[in-house]
Design an enzyme around this catalytic site. Structure first.
Site, PDB file in Angstrom:
ATOM      1  N   HIS A   1       0.828  -1.207   0.000  1.00  0.00           N
ATOM      2  CA  HIS A   1       0.000   0.000   0.000  1.00  0.00           C
ATOM      3  C   HIS A   1       0.862   1.257   0.000  1.00  0.00           C
ATOM      4  CE1 HIS A   1       0.834   0.762   4.285  1.00  0.00           C
ATOM      5  NE2 HIS A   1       0.657  -0.547   4.479  1.00  0.00           N
TER       6      HIS A   1
ATOM      7  N   CYS B   1       3.191  -5.166   6.595  1.00  0.00           N
ATOM      8  CA  CYS B   1       2.780  -4.706   5.266  1.00  0.00           C
ATOM      9  C   CYS B   1       3.955  -4.043   4.551  1.00  0.00           C
ATOM     10  CB  CYS B   1       1.619  -3.724   5.376  1.00  0.00           C
ATOM     11  SG  CYS B   1       0.065  -4.503   5.862  1.00  0.00           S
TER      12      CYS B   1
END
Length: 254
Positions: free
Chosen positions: A203, A219
């Protein structure tokens, strides 16, 4: 005696007649003098109002006027507009360190073009373009104890994703919000690519200074500019290979 009386009477009659003639002459002279020197009657001058003043008449030219034809400027020669320069790929945001600038690099790989390879140890993400090249991006990865490795696929993609911290993250950081709508202030940034059925994502971020660092809960983050570029290139179903942080890279950059 009678003659003297008659002559006296005649003289007495003659005197008034002479006087009358003299008086008449004087009167005639006076009358003529008055007629000759009598001033003409003066009429008062009436001032005309502004709207009554006659407009001056245009003078009549004694010779015909000659009007020359208008001179036309020569037609301007159109200046050719230069063709726009070919668009050059935009590098990473200016606030990122130079080595993390997005760029095409030599990269030997036998992976299918479109495969994503994440080099956790060196904080780089490679998008395979062909057998010898890849697009390289600088990334932020999981902090100590939150790194992972393996293979996943891009299950779905979302623009400006909402953020719902998982229960494990909330237990560690109870001050986190339970939900945050997508937008510039959202920590997931402009785009997100969800990996399989895990909680991990590739992301964006609203903190570009964390690129190249180990700060996340597992992440993979890129700057918003880079994640938009990667989002447009990667297809749903693409393979994602996450290399171990301490292992030697099996796909080396040349």
């Amino acid at each position: 005696m009678a003659k003297r009386a008659k002559r006296g009477k005649t003289e007495a009659l003659a005197l008034p007649v002479a006087g009358r003639v003299a008086i008449g002459a004087v009167a005639a002279v006076a009358l003529g003098y008055g007629l000759l020197w009598r001033p003409a009657s003066v009429q008062p001058i009436r001032k005309l109002a502004a709207h009554q003043v006659p407009a001056p008449s245009a003078p009549t030219p004694s010779t015909p006027l000659r009007v020359s034809a208008p001179v036309q400027a020569p037609a301007s020669v159109p200046v050719p507009t230069p063709a726009p320069a070919p668009r050059v790929e935009t590098p990473k945001a200016v606030d990122a360190p130079g080595r993390f600038v997005r760029q095409v690099v030599d990269y030997v790989s036998h992976q299918t073009p479109g495969t994503v390879v994440i080099d956790t140890g060196n904080t780089f993400l490679y998008l395979v373009l062909n057998d010898g090249q890849a697009m390289r991006y600088g990334i932020g990865v999981g902090r100590e104890g939150f790194t992972w490795s393996g293979e996943q696929t891009v299950a779905r993609k979302t623009e400006w994703p909402d953020w719902r911290p998982p229960a494990e993250m909330i237990s560690r950081q109870p001050y986190l919000p339970r939900f945050m709508a997508g937008g510039p202030g959202n920590p997931l940034g402009a785009r997100a690519m969800y990996l399989g059925d895990t909680e991990y994502r590739i992301h964006g971020t609203n903190k570009p200074d964390t690129i190249g660092k180990r700060v996340s809960s597992g992440c993979i983050r890129l700057t918003n500019e880079d994640v938009v570029d990667l989002y447009d290139r990667v297809k749903v179903g693409a393979k994602v290979i996450v290399l171990p942080a301490q292992a030697a890279a099996t796909l080396a950059e040349r």
